[in-house]
Design an enzyme around this catalytic site. Sequence first.
Site, PDB file in Angstrom:
ATOM      1  N   PHE A 149      64.484 -10.454  30.450  1.00  0.00           N
ATOM      2  CA  PHE A 149      65.028 -10.837  31.760  1.00  0.00           C
ATOM      3  C   PHE A 149      65.390 -12.312  31.833  1.00  0.00           C
ATOM      4  O   PHE A 149      66.177 -12.716  32.673  1.00  0.00           O
ATOM      5  CB  PHE A 149      64.002 -10.503  32.870  1.00  0.00           C
ATOM      6  CG  PHE A 149      62.918 -11.542  33.005  1.00  0.00           C
ATOM      7  CD1 PHE A 149      63.127 -12.680  33.769  1.00  0.00           C
ATOM      8  CD2 PHE A 149      61.705 -11.419  32.336  1.00  0.00           C
ATOM      9  CE1 PHE A 149      62.146 -13.659  33.875  1.00  0.00           C
ATOM     10  CE2 PHE A 149      60.724 -12.384  32.437  1.00  0.00           C
ATOM     11  CZ  PHE A 149      60.948 -13.513  33.212  1.00  0.00           C
ATOM     12  N   LYS A 173      71.084  -2.768  25.840  1.00  0.00           N
ATOM     13  CA  LYS A 173      70.092  -2.286  26.816  1.00  0.00           C
ATOM     14  C   LYS A 173      69.462  -3.548  27.403  1.00  0.00           C
ATOM     15  O   LYS A 173      68.524  -4.107  26.860  1.00  0.00           O
ATOM     16  CB  LYS A 173      69.049  -1.421  26.098  1.00  0.00           C
ATOM     17  CG  LYS A 173      68.311  -0.411  26.966  1.00  0.00           C
ATOM     18  CD  LYS A 173      67.596  -0.994  28.143  1.00  0.00           C
ATOM     19  CE  LYS A 173      66.319  -1.694  27.825  1.00  0.00           C
ATOM     20  NZ  LYS A 173      65.765  -2.441  28.991  1.00  0.00           N
ATOM     21  N   GLU A 176      65.863  -4.462  32.826  1.00  0.00           N
ATOM     22  CA  GLU A 176      66.070  -3.754  34.086  1.00  0.00           C
ATOM     23  C   GLU A 176      65.829  -4.667  35.292  1.00  0.00           C
ATOM     24  O   GLU A 176      66.085  -4.295  36.423  1.00  0.00           O
ATOM     25  CB  GLU A 176      65.186  -2.498  34.156  1.00  0.00           C
ATOM     26  CG  GLU A 176      63.683  -2.727  34.058  1.00  0.00           C
ATOM     27  CD  GLU A 176      63.162  -2.794  32.615  1.00  0.00           C
ATOM     28  OE1 GLU A 176      63.786  -3.481  31.782  1.00  0.00           O
ATOM     29  OE2 GLU A 176      62.118  -2.167  32.346  1.00  0.00           O
ATOM     30  N   SER A 226      58.758  -9.820  24.758  1.00  0.00           N
ATOM     31  CA  SER A 226      57.363 -10.199  24.510  1.00  0.00           C
ATOM     32  C   SER A 226      56.890  -9.668  23.149  1.00  0.00           C
ATOM     33  O   SER A 226      57.443  -8.696  22.625  1.00  0.00           O
ATOM     34  CB  SER A 226      56.480  -9.650  25.636  1.00  0.00           C
ATOM     35  OG  SER A 226      56.620  -8.251  25.702  1.00  0.00           O
ATOM     36  N   CYS A 281      61.318 -19.050  26.662  1.00  0.00           N
ATOM     37  CA  CYS A 281      60.527 -18.898  25.442  1.00  0.00           C
ATOM     38  C   CYS A 281      60.383 -20.236  24.729  1.00  0.00           C
ATOM     39  O   CYS A 281      59.537 -20.370  23.858  1.00  0.00           O
ATOM     40  CB  CYS A 281      61.154 -17.871  24.520  1.00  0.00           C
ATOM     41  SG  CYS A 281      62.695 -18.440  23.826  1.00  0.00           S
ATOM     42  N   GLU A 384      50.305 -16.405  26.443  1.00  0.00           N
ATOM     43  CA  GLU A 384      51.547 -16.908  27.046  1.00  0.00           C
ATOM     44  C   GLU A 384      51.464 -16.675  28.550  1.00  0.00           C
ATOM     45  O   GLU A 384      51.229 -15.550  28.993  1.00  0.00           O
ATOM     46  CB  GLU A 384      52.738 -16.138  26.464  1.00  0.00           C
ATOM     47  CG  GLU A 384      54.080 -16.634  26.968  1.00  0.00           C
ATOM     48  CD  GLU A 384      55.257 -15.878  26.351  1.00  0.00           C
ATOM     49  OE1 GLU A 384      55.173 -14.641  26.201  1.00  0.00           O
ATOM     50  OE2 GLU A 384      56.265 -16.533  26.039  1.00  0.00           O
TER      51      GLU A 384
HETATM   52  P1  NAD Z   1      59.565  -7.619  27.808  1.00  0.00           P
HETATM   53  O1  NAD Z   1      59.007  -7.500  26.441  1.00  0.00           O
HETATM   54  O2  NAD Z   1      58.767  -7.112  28.956  1.00  0.00           O
HETATM   55  O3  NAD Z   1      60.968  -6.842  27.896  1.00  0.00           O
HETATM   56  C1  NAD Z   1      61.994  -7.073  26.973  1.00  0.00           C
HETATM   57  C2  NAD Z   1      62.832  -5.818  26.845  1.00  0.00           C
HETATM   58  O4  NAD Z   1      62.010  -4.770  26.342  1.00  0.00           O
HETATM   59  C3  NAD Z   1      63.427  -5.326  28.148  1.00  0.00           C
HETATM   60  O5  NAD Z   1      64.745  -4.887  27.919  1.00  0.00           O
HETATM   61  C4  NAD Z   1      62.516  -4.180  28.529  1.00  0.00           C
HETATM   62  O6  NAD Z   1      63.184  -3.165  29.254  1.00  0.00           O
HETATM   63  C5  NAD Z   1      62.060  -3.643  27.198  1.00  0.00           C
HETATM   64  N1  NAD Z   1      60.712  -3.051  27.272  1.00  0.00           N
HETATM   65  C6  NAD Z   1      59.717  -3.400  28.114  1.00  0.00           C
HETATM   66  N2  NAD Z   1      58.624  -2.644  27.884  1.00  0.00           N
HETATM   67  C7  NAD Z   1      58.944  -1.817  26.862  1.00  0.00           C
HETATM   68  C8  NAD Z   1      58.210  -0.804  26.149  1.00  0.00           C
HETATM   69  N3  NAD Z   1      56.943  -0.499  26.458  1.00  0.00           N
HETATM   70  N4  NAD Z   1      58.845  -0.165  25.164  1.00  0.00           N
HETATM   71  C9  NAD Z   1      60.105  -0.457  24.840  1.00  0.00           C
HETATM   72  N5  NAD Z   1      60.844  -1.405  25.473  1.00  0.00           N
HETATM   73  C10 NAD Z   1      60.260  -2.075  26.472  1.00  0.00           C
HETATM   74  O7  NAD Z   1      59.951  -9.151  28.006  1.00  0.00           O
HETATM   75  P2  NAD Z   1      60.503  -9.872  29.310  1.00  0.00           P
HETATM   76  O8  NAD Z   1      59.397  -9.985  30.307  1.00  0.00           O
HETATM   77  O9  NAD Z   1      61.788  -9.283  29.753  1.00  0.00           O
HETATM   78  O10 NAD Z   1      60.844 -11.320  28.710  1.00  0.00           O
HETATM   79  C11 NAD Z   1      59.883 -12.336  28.572  1.00  0.00           C
HETATM   80  C12 NAD Z   1      59.337 -12.403  27.165  1.00  0.00           C
HETATM   81  O11 NAD Z   1      60.400 -12.578  26.240  1.00  0.00           O
HETATM   82  C13 NAD Z   1      58.414 -13.585  26.944  1.00  0.00           C
HETATM   83  O12 NAD Z   1      57.333 -13.170  26.139  1.00  0.00           O
HETATM   84  C14 NAD Z   1      59.282 -14.590  26.198  1.00  0.00           C
HETATM   85  O13 NAD Z   1      58.585 -15.518  25.408  1.00  0.00           O
HETATM   86  C15 NAD Z   1      60.100 -13.676  25.363  1.00  0.00           C
HETATM   87  N6  NAD Z   1      61.345 -14.309  24.925  1.00  0.00           N
HETATM   88  C16 NAD Z   1      61.429 -14.654  23.602  1.00  0.00           C
HETATM   89  C17 NAD Z   1      62.573 -15.282  23.138  1.00  0.00           C
HETATM   90  C18 NAD Z   1      62.700 -15.662  21.694  1.00  0.00           C
HETATM   91  O14 NAD Z   1      63.814 -15.945  21.255  1.00  0.00           O
HETATM   92  N7  NAD Z   1      61.639 -15.677  20.927  1.00  0.00           N
HETATM   93  C19 NAD Z   1      63.619 -15.546  24.025  1.00  0.00           C
HETATM   94  C20 NAD Z   1      63.491 -15.165  25.352  1.00  0.00           C
HETATM   95  C21 NAD Z   1      62.343 -14.538  25.794  1.00  0.00           C
END
Ligand code: NAD
Length: 499
Positions: A149, A173, A176, A226, A281, A384
């Site tokens: 997000f 994808k 959401e 994450s 991040c 985090e």
């Molecule tokens: P998230 O892991 O909750 O969601 C990321 C994506 O995974 C979304 O599209 C979501 O729909 C999907 N998802 C969520 N739960 C899932 C599951 N159980 N199974 C399969 N898919 C699932 O992350 P977020 O809250 O959207 O973003 C924040 C996180 O992203 C933080 O941990 C941040 O550090 C990380 N991030 C990392 C980078 C990087 O380049 N390393 C960059 C941006 C964000």
Amino acid sequence: MQELTHYIDGQHVKGTSGRFADVFNPATGEVQAKVPLANSEEMDRAVAVAAAAQPAWAATNPQRRARVMMKFVALLNRDMDKLAEALSREHGKTLPDAAGDVQRGLEVVEFCIGAPHQLKGEYTDAAGPGIDMYSMKQPLGVTAGITPFNFPAMIPMWMFAPAIVCGNAFILKPSERDPSVPLMLAELMEEAGLPKGILQVVNGDKEAVDAILHHDVIQSVGFVGSTPIAEYIYGTGCANGKRVQCFGGAKNHMIIMPDADLDQAADALVGAGYGAAGERCMAISVAVPVGEETADRLIEKLVPRIEALKVGPYTSGNDVDYGPVVTAAAKANIERLVQTGIDQGAKLVVDGRDFSLQGYEEGFFVGAHLFDNVTTDMDIYTKEIFGPVLSTVRAKSYDEALGMAMDHEYGNGTAIFTRDGDTARDFASKINIGMVGVNVPIPVPLAYHTFGGWKKSMFGDLNQHGPDSFKFYTRTKTVTSRWPSGIKEGGEFNFKPME
Ligand code: NAD
């Protein structure tokens, strides 16, 4: 109530699964839209469309593909304000920060305009008598990406621009939580001349992700989010024979040496720790001053700066430093972790717990917090937080500070503030973290370099954008050809070195 769609085969398509997620306006706490959550049949349809469209796109010469990117850049600039507004409305970040989100994606699209050069293969003339050898970089076919997000414009573009310019079809994808900008980007790509079906957006949650991971036709999966989900997607995608790159969470340390310019360091910490409400991040979430005196002076400089931060809705334009966090659940998680910090004995020097904004009481705003005397066993250090919370861990020496950053399980970004070149060089050379800043708090590499962390912040072999992205989105095929003498000498039965 607005009902959002998928974008399949060049059209906005309503969801058919019957499942939806709420999309909030984080500043007011109101639900402003519903986003459909796809099932595997909806994903199948998008994959079939992509598979049918991709061969003709791969056969389009690279210059023409690059011209779509050129036009796309112009359209992004044309619609910058509109995109930034839509982004802020769903994400909550300030308008200038939202424009920056679009801009850092746009820069990767600009890099992709150089695709004809990046896609040139290798050629060896006369590798043997009458034998030439050449390598081609061919697209993978149908590719997919799952994005977080916190950068709803930048990260989708980091994935789809190189994928598409290499001749692949791409299924996005998005998160959401803020799906509108990704849908707008898909429309703009088609306005730029991209054929239908090459970029599609399928909204959803775990069900849509699993449909990607188990689909035979999908060749590669990119993920940013994450760490627990990154590990799941990497493991499942690899087990299913896909090429996978996953970028996970972070806990970025900034080391402040006694010789650093402390005003500069404090300014940097405030921007890097609290910008975008800490939902980056590459945010700095741990300050490591070296020596008690450095720590005392740093805290003294930080407190007034943090107390002066202006928190508010994006509609206040340039008058706010950061906005709300993305959901009520994110806010509750931050508040819970702050409480563990207090319970485990850290000193809360700036307490943002009572923060409230008149007229926006239902918004997901979190006041700025600063902890001092944090130790490495506390939850606020190991986990985090992804919110406006900066932890200070005091180190006695440079070696202790270096070791601390090296021992943390995450390895996305880090920074050192010092006036000493020798210390800076030593740090950059030894640290086991992917992106390093020297007097630069958020060292996000530019588009023509690559972006990626180490340790639990990255799973896979190739980074995002830059030259690595052209490697990730292509396969190498090497052709050995012999023309002049053919096989008139008769068959050869031994595996021979070139003569
Ligand atoms: P998230 O892991 O909750 O969601 C990321 C994506 O995974 C979304 O599209 C979501 O729909 C999907 N998802 C969520 N739960 C899932 C599951 N159980 N199974 C399969 N898919 C699932 O992350 P977020 O809250 O959207 O973003 C924040 C996180 O992203 C933080 O941990 C941040 O550090 C990380 N991030 C990392 C980078 C990087 O380049 N390393 C960059 C941006 C964000």
